[in-house]
Design an enzyme around this catalytic site. Structure first.
Site, PDB file in Angstrom:
ATOM      1  CG  ASP A   6      35.476  51.456  54.696  1.00  0.00           C
ATOM      2  OD1 ASP A   6      35.797  52.582  54.299  1.00  0.00           O
ATOM      3  OD2 ASP A   6      35.474  50.438  53.970  1.00  0.00           O
ATOM      4  CD  GLU A   8      35.256  48.013  50.491  1.00  0.00           C
ATOM      5  OE1 GLU A   8      35.137  48.391  49.305  1.00  0.00           O
ATOM      6  OE2 GLU A   8      36.044  48.540  51.303  1.00  0.00           O
ATOM      7  CG  HIS A 144      40.388  49.253  47.772  1.00  0.00           C
ATOM      8  ND1 HIS A 144      39.810  50.496  47.850  1.00  0.00           N
ATOM      9  CD2 HIS A 144      41.534  49.415  47.058  1.00  0.00           C
ATOM     10  CE1 HIS A 144      40.565  51.378  47.211  1.00  0.00           C
ATOM     11  NE2 HIS A 144      41.621  50.754  46.731  1.00  0.00           N
ATOM     12  CG  ASP A 149      39.725  50.564  53.275  1.00  0.00           C
ATOM     13  OD1 ASP A 149      40.931  50.250  53.310  1.00  0.00           O
ATOM     14  OD2 ASP A 149      39.081  50.652  52.217  1.00  0.00           O
TER      15      ASP A 149
END
Length: 465
Positions: A6, A8, A144, A149
């Site tokens: 994952d 960001e 988030h 996540d």
């Protein structure tokens, strides 16, 4: 065997996206065996709306390692493993692009937990990570943030592997022939499989059933698949929003173009750029002044107005009127090519025979105006175009009157249309536009089209077959 990933990002579009945080969880034999996470210095400011979503600020990543420093660790961590993510076709290209910036090639098999969960846990209203974890009682903390996540996605994947059909479905999804990793995350495979390899138009719909894109193709299945391979930002965003695909067969390319044009102007899909704007139309008009002289003028067409000649911009209209004036010896003043002039002296249109100077009678001049208008009326014939139908047992009929598109009908070949009244009962009426006009004018130049001239025959006597 598997690495759940994952990230960001800065959120600056698909290709401008830079990673601000990354987390990886390795899964072997159904168990989490190792993990790694780190903030990443993206080399740019983090937009405020991204900070509001993730809590990651520019100050937090200022002293973090850049991706190039982390690349060897990430490469080794994922070596010989399947790259797993919730909506993998978003995360994987961004990670791959970061490696490209470092001069490295990053290629991994990939697996999407959105698509996989739709098969293993059918029937849920939403398959977003947060709502799916809530429905399946999977703990999700630090939403988030990459580590939170990624851990939740790893637990979701473990749960899927524990289902009876889970391991077999995973292997099916990893088979390149299944196309599961190619299709958008929210699109059921059945929605794609039902699309035929024939000519027609297709509709991409979002989760609410709203049409977000309309396209046309000679081969619908091949064209739709092309969207899924397209890596441009607009295409990827559109595919992520696509939840279903509908289609209409057209039988021919010409029919597909006409059907697409009307569908775009009717639905105004958010991802269609062309043909959405309603362009103004201009028409040629005639009127008599108080002295009895007939004028020709170009004016903007209002809704419902008829004109012997329609134009799509003022320049085109003016050039046409100049050519008409030269051809029929008309006066530039009374054709409104010289507004405010006492007598005509247009630099491209020769002087007239003197109607503006009083040396030609209005009656003689008006005869020339009428001859020009009659010539235009002769151009405005009514005819049909016969095209291939959607199957071998039917044909398509396209109706054109006064050079304006009226509509179309699909008619069984075994049916006999005795006259236009029979056709009117079956026609699907359509709106003429600048796009449909350009489409038809382009195709009318081709010798391969079958044209049925109707002329001025009485409606009851116009035999079509």
């Amino acid at each position: 065997m598997y690495t759940v990933v994952d990230i960001e990002t800065t959120g600056n579009g698909i290709h401008g996206n830079r990673i601000t945080e990354i987390a990886l969880f390795n899964i072997d034999d159904g168990q989490i065996t190792d993990s790694f996470s780190s903030l990443v210095n993206p080399g740019c400011e983090i937009p405020p709306f991204i900070t509001g979503l993730t809590g990651i600020t520019t100050a937090m990543v200022r002293n973090a390692p850049d991706f190039k420093s982390l690349a060897p660790t990430i490469m080794e961590f994922t070596q010989d493993r399947v790259f797993i993510a919730h909506s993998v076709n978003f995360d994987y290209p961004i990670v791959k692009k970061e490696f490209e910036r470092c001069g490295e090639v990053f290629i991994r098999k990939k697996l999407c937990t959105v698509r996989l969960s739709r098969r293993i846990f059918p029937g849920y209203k939403s398959y977003s990570l947060g709502k799916l974890c809530s429905s399946l009682n999977i703990p999700l903390t630090d939403r988030h943030r990459a580590a939170g996540d990624a851990r939740a996605t790893a637990l979701l994947f473990q749960k899927m592997l524990s289902q009876t059909e889970g391991p077999a479905l995973v292997q099916h999804f990893l088979n390149a022939r299944s196309q599961e990793t190619t299709l958008p995350p929210n699109l059921p495979k059945e929605s794609y499989l039902k699309i035929p390899a024939t000519a027609g138009i297709y509709y991409f719909r979002d989760k609410n059933g709203e049409i977000i894109y309309v396209g046309k193709a000679i081969n619908l299945k091949k064209r739709v698949l092309g969207h899924f391979y397209d890596r441009t930002e607009r295409e990827q965003l559109m595919c992520r929003e696509t939840h279903s695909i509908d289609f209409e067969q057209s039988g021919s390319e010409l029919m597909a173009l006409l059907m697409e044009s009307i569908a775009i102007k009717t639905n105004f899909p958010k991802y269609n750029r062309a043909q959405k704007k309603q362009r103004p139309l201009y028409g040629l008009f005639s009127y008599a002044d108080r002295d009895g002289v007939h004028h020709l003028a170009i004016n903007r067409l209002q809704k419902g107005q008829q004109s012997p000649k329609v134009f799509y911009n003022q320049t085109e209209a003016r050039l046409f009127l100049e050519a008409l004036s030269i051809r029929f010896g008309l006066c530039a003043k009374y054709c409104h090519l010289q507004e405010g002039a006492r007598v005509c002296n247009h630099f491209r249109v020769p002087q007239c025979n003197g109607v503006c100077r009083g040396t030609e009678s209005p009656e003689d001049y008006n005869q020339k105006v009428e001859a020009a208008l009659e010539d235009l009326r002769e151009e405005n014939k009514e005819f049909l175009i016969r095209e291939k139908g959607r199957n071998r047992d039917e044909e398509a009929i396209i109706w054109v009157r006064n050079n304006r598109y009226r509509g179309y009908a699909f008619i069984p070949k075994t049916d006999t249309l005795a006259n236009l009244d029979d056709l009117e009962a079956r026609i699907q009426w359509q709106t003429h536009s600048s796009e449909t006009d350009r489409i038809l004018q382009s195709y009318l130049l081709r010798d391969s089209l079958e044209i049925i001239e109707l002329g001025t025959l009485d409606r009851k006597e116009s035999t079509l077959n």
